[in-house]
Design a protein around this motif. Structure first.
Motif, PDB file in Angstrom:
ATOM      1  N   LEU A 331      46.904  32.256  43.748  1.00 35.35           N
ATOM      2  CA  LEU A 331      47.876  33.254  43.312  1.00 35.35           C
ATOM      3  C   LEU A 331      48.072  34.360  44.346  1.00 35.35           C
ATOM      4  N   GLY A 332      47.220  34.404  45.348  1.00 36.94           N
ATOM      5  CA  GLY A 332      47.342  35.461  46.360  1.00 36.94           C
ATOM      6  C   GLY A 332      47.153  36.830  45.719  1.00 36.94           C
ATOM      7  N   ASN A 333      48.020  37.776  46.092  1.00 35.17           N
ATOM      8  CA  ASN A 333      47.875  39.145  45.562  1.00 35.17           C
ATOM      9  C   ASN A 333      47.968  39.184  44.037  1.00 35.17           C
ATOM     10  N   ALA A 334      48.817  38.305  43.471  1.00 29.66           N
ATOM     11  CA  ALA A 334      48.992  38.304  42.009  1.00 29.66           C
ATOM     12  C   ALA A 334      47.698  37.920  41.294  1.00 29.66           C
ATOM     13  N   GLY A 335      46.771  37.338  42.037  1.00 29.14           N
ATOM     14  CA  GLY A 335      45.478  36.957  41.460  1.00 29.14           C
ATOM     15  C   GLY A 335      44.620  38.153  41.087  1.00 29.14           C
ATOM     16  N   ALA A 336      45.088  39.340  41.425  1.00 31.78           N
ATOM     17  CA  ALA A 336      44.319  40.542  41.056  1.00 31.78           C
ATOM     18  C   ALA A 336      44.833  41.150  39.752  1.00 31.78           C
ATOM     19  N   ILE A 337      45.871  40.527  39.165  1.00 30.53           N
ATOM     20  CA  ILE A 337      46.462  41.126  37.952  1.00 30.53           C
ATOM     21  C   ILE A 337      45.905  40.439  36.704  1.00 30.53           C
ATOM     22  N   ALA A 338      45.211  41.233  35.890  1.00 29.05           N
ATOM     23  CA  ALA A 338      44.619  40.660  34.668  1.00 29.05           C
ATOM     24  C   ALA A 338      45.632  40.701  33.538  1.00 29.05           C
ATOM     25  N   ALA A 339      46.588  39.792  33.586  1.00 30.01           N
ATOM     26  CA  ALA A 339      47.616  39.726  32.542  1.00 30.01           C
ATOM     27  C   ALA A 339      48.265  38.348  32.619  1.00 30.01           C
ATOM     28  N   ALA A 340      48.993  37.998  31.567  1.00 28.21           N
ATOM     29  CA  ALA A 340      49.691  36.718  31.561  1.00 28.21           C
ATOM     30  C   ALA A 340      50.931  36.820  32.457  1.00 28.21           C
ATOM     31  N   LEU A 341      50.971  35.989  33.513  1.00 28.65           N
ATOM     32  CA  LEU A 341      52.101  36.028  34.437  1.00 28.65           C
ATOM     33  C   LEU A 341      53.009  34.837  34.184  1.00 28.65           C
ATOM     34  N   PRO A 342      54.338  35.039  34.220  1.00 31.24           N
ATOM     35  CA  PRO A 342      55.244  33.910  33.992  1.00 31.24           C
ATOM     36  C   PRO A 342      55.143  32.892  35.133  1.00 31.24           C
ATOM     37  N   CYS A 343      55.148  31.609  34.757  1.00 32.06           N
ATOM     38  CA  CYS A 343      55.090  30.549  35.768  1.00 32.06           C
ATOM     39  C   CYS A 343      55.822  29.336  35.198  1.00 32.06           C
ATOM     40  N   GLY A 344      57.048  29.087  35.682  1.00 26.86           N
ATOM     41  CA  GLY A 344      57.854  27.988  35.152  1.00 26.86           C
ATOM     42  C   GLY A 344      58.068  28.189  33.658  1.00 26.86           C
ATOM     43  N   ASP A 345      57.745  27.156  32.867  1.00 23.02           N
ATOM     44  CA  ASP A 345      57.978  27.254  31.427  1.00 23.02           C
ATOM     45  C   ASP A 345      56.740  27.764  30.680  1.00 23.02           C
ATOM     46  N   ARG A 346      55.771  28.307  31.414  1.00 20.41           N
ATOM     47  CA  ARG A 346      54.553  28.786  30.756  1.00 20.41           C
ATOM     48  C   ARG A 346      54.102  30.108  31.356  1.00 20.41           C
ATOM     49  N   THR A 347      52.975  30.622  30.863  1.00 20.39           N
ATOM     50  CA  THR A 347      52.399  31.805  31.496  1.00 20.39           C
ATOM     51  C   THR A 347      50.987  31.443  31.952  1.00 20.39           C
ATOM     52  N   ILE A 348      50.523  32.163  32.990  1.00 19.00           N
ATOM     53  CA  ILE A 348      49.169  31.934  33.493  1.00 19.00           C
ATOM     54  C   ILE A 348      48.418  33.259  33.476  1.00 19.00           C
ATOM     55  N   ASP A 349      47.298  33.265  32.770  1.00 17.25           N
ATOM     56  CA  ASP A 349      46.461  34.469  32.750  1.00 17.25           C
ATOM     57  C   ASP A 349      45.195  34.128  33.542  1.00 17.25           C
ATOM     58  N   ALA A 350      45.367  34.082  34.874  1.00 17.19           N
ATOM     59  CA  ALA A 350      44.317  33.520  35.724  1.00 17.19           C
ATOM     60  C   ALA A 350      43.041  34.349  35.730  1.00 17.19           C
ATOM     61  N   VAL A 351      43.181  35.674  35.699  1.00 14.45           N
ATOM     62  CA  VAL A 351      41.980  36.516  35.792  1.00 14.45           C
ATOM     63  C   VAL A 351      41.127  36.340  34.538  1.00 14.45           C
ATOM     64  N   ASN A 352      41.778  36.408  33.370  1.00 13.40           N
ATOM     65  CA  ASN A 352      40.992  36.272  32.140  1.00 13.40           C
ATOM     66  C   ASN A 352      40.418  34.872  31.974  1.00 13.40           C
ATOM     67  N   THR A 353      41.153  33.857  32.447  1.00 14.74           N
ATOM     68  CA  THR A 353      40.613  32.501  32.368  1.00 14.74           C
ATOM     69  C   THR A 353      39.416  32.359  33.315  1.00 14.74           C
ATOM     70  N   PHE A 354      39.517  33.005  34.469  1.00 19.56           N
ATOM     71  CA  PHE A 354      38.388  33.032  35.414  1.00 19.56           C
ATOM     72  C   PHE A 354      37.160  33.657  34.737  1.00 19.56           C
ATOM     73  N   TYR A 355      37.373  34.790  34.062  1.00 15.14           N
ATOM     74  CA  TYR A 355      36.256  35.436  33.357  1.00 15.14           C
ATOM     75  C   TYR A 355      35.688  34.514  32.272  1.00 15.14           C
ATOM     76  N   TYR A 356      36.583  33.873  31.566  1.00 15.54           N
ATOM     77  CA  TYR A 356      36.181  33.004  30.440  1.00 15.54           C
ATOM     78  C   TYR A 356      35.271  31.869  30.926  1.00 15.54           C
ATOM     79  N   ALA A 357      35.517  31.453  32.180  1.00 17.29           N
ATOM     80  CA  ALA A 357      34.735  30.326  32.718  1.00 17.29           C
ATOM     81  C   ALA A 357      33.330  30.751  33.162  1.00 17.29           C
ATOM     82  N   ARG A 358      33.148  32.054  33.417  1.00 14.53           N
ATOM     83  CA  ARG A 358      31.852  32.485  33.992  1.00 14.53           C
ATOM     84  C   ARG A 358      30.652  32.146  33.111  1.00 14.53           C
TER      85      ARG A 358
END
Ligand SMILES: Cc1cc2nc3c(=O)[nH]c(=O)nc-3n(C[C@H](O)[C@H](O)[C@H](O)COP(=O)(O)OP(=O)(O)OC[C@H]3O[C@@H](n4cnc5c(N)ncnc54)[C@H](O)[C@@H]3O)c2cc1C
Length: 383
Positions: A331-358
């Motif tokens: 995600l580059g710089n956007a990877g620092a944003i802890a929120a659901a980001l629009p991506c095509g027909d879905r959203t990606i909440d990469a930071v929170n999913t990263f936390y969830y995996a820890r």
């Protein structure tokens, strides 16, 4: 009541799929944190109303009475739909324990309100100095008259702040060998002497708590099994459910997000990116086939999975972590944003999913402990 086991597997799978499509709230699918009770109580009520709240319990106790093979289908569909996790300790752990080892009075008193959601349970095993080495737990219960007086503390107790009741392991004989002086008790969280302090996790959510017992009391009739025999009861809970911690659902879901991100940003043109994505895809395929192999053991009606099931937990949790790390990176710089980001027909909440995996490499027995099990019981390496 419907006999689900009489349906052929594909019809049953279709029924489960339809049920989730028709009844599960869209907003709760694929949550990147454990929902609180207030968020899932309506979903619980729906499951309860349809007699679907306890798929594994026998029908005479209000469950669906599913065979291992049907239960597996149920869980596969529930997982692939991304259904919300409810505070299910009473359904998954305590209920089956009471059905097997509880007295008829305990079953009458506790099973119906556990099904209806009137009683919400949490699991009080871990302590500040007893996690992997659980048998060294020090919370103590002393029998005075007809009541146990409990002193000590439990930690990492998931959803204790939403629970009305707790089942716990407490030391009832300090002189006996570690595993032999432990009893299994049930307590009302509203008893005086119990304090719950939520703990905020790295993502800023309060999903688990520390629970303090200061001369809190519970009647002796709330002990399950014999005094000092609680360890073997707790062990019995680690039945074939262990397989589900190795489900490929989280990997498949996050991999699909990564693929969507790649498509949107044209990342597949980068040979380094595509190489890593393909590797993660292969890792997830490996996981799915190992999972299918263990599932087959269950399908055959054998409820005992060997120590090699530890492999599944290690592979599932570590692959999940690798995918979430790579998504953040991509995600580059956007990877620092802890929120659901629009991506095509879905959203990606990469930071929170990263936390969830820890914590996945911790709960359900840490990965180091799982590796110890493999070393000792599968590879037969020396201590
Ligand atoms: C999200 C989450 C939810 C949880 N929910 C609950 C709950 O509801 N109820 C409950 O009772 N508990 C719960 N737990 C606690 C969980 O069971 C413990 O975290 C786990 O058993 C590990 O114990 P510990 O945290 O004390 O770590 P420790 O046992 O102190 O381990 C610390 C580190 O040392 C390593 N280690 C320890 N012993 C060995 C060894 N012999 N060989 C090699 N390495 C070793 C571990 O792998 C780990 O990396 C939860 C934990 C998490 C993360």
């Amino acid at each position: 009541m419907q006999d689900w086991n009489a349906l052929d597997d594909e019809t049953f799978r279709g029924e489960v799929r339809r049920f989730f499509r028709e009844h599960h709230p869209q907003s709760l699918r694929y949550a990147s944190r454990r929902p609180r009770w207030r968020e899932v109580r309506d979903w619980w009520a729906t499951l309860y109303r349809h007699n679907w709240i306890a798929p594994a319990w026998p029908r005479e106790h209000g469950g669906m009475g599913l065979s291992p093979a049907k239960l597996l289908i149920f869980i596969e569909e529930q997982e692939s739909y991304g259904a919300a996790r409810t505070p299910d300790q009473g359904i998954i752990n305590l209920g089956p324990l009471l059905i097997r080892y509880g007295t008829p009075e305990q079953q009458r008193k506790y099973l119906p309100p556990t099904l209806s959601g009137e009683y919400i349970w949490c699991q009080g095993y871990s302590e500040p100095d007893a996690g992997s080495d659980l048998a060294s737990l020090r919370t103590e219960a002393v029998l005075k008259g007809d009541e146990y007086v409990v002193n000590g503390s439990k930690i990492w107790t998931t959803m204790a702040h939403d629970a009305t009741h707790i089942f716990l392991l407490a030391r009832t004989d300090k002189q006996a060998k570690k595993q032999e002086g432990i009893s299994f008790l049930m307590m009302d969280m509203r008893s005086s002497g119990i304090t719950v302090r939520p703990i905020r996790n790295i993502a800023g959510h309060e999903e688990f708590c520390q629970v303090f017992f200061d001369s809190a009391r519970t009647h002796r009739s709330n002990r399950v099994g014999e005094q000092n025999r609680g360890w073997s009861l707790a062990k019995a809970l680690l039945g074939f459910e262990r397989i589900f911690i190795g489900s490929p659902k989280y990997c498949q879901f996050t991999l699909a997000q990564l693929a969507a991100l790649a498509a949107e940003r044209g990342l597949m043109d980068d040979p380094v990116f595509s190489d890593r994505l393909v590797q993660l895809r292969l890792d997830t395929e490996d996981l799915a086939s190992v999972f299918a192999r263990f599932a087959e053991v269950m399908r055959n009606g054998s409820e005992t999975l060997g120590p090699e099931v530890s492999m599944l937990k290690i592979w599932a949790s570590e692959t999940f972590q690798r995918i979430t790390e790579f998504t953040l990176e991509s995600l580059g710089n956007a990877g620092a944003i802890a929120a659901a980001l629009p991506c095509g027909d879905r959203t990606i909440d990469a930071v929170n999913t990263f936390y969830y995996a820890r914590p996945a490499t911790f709960y359900g027995g840490s990965n180091e402990i799982q590796r110890n099990i493999l070393a000792k019981h599968v590879l037969r390496l020396p201590e």
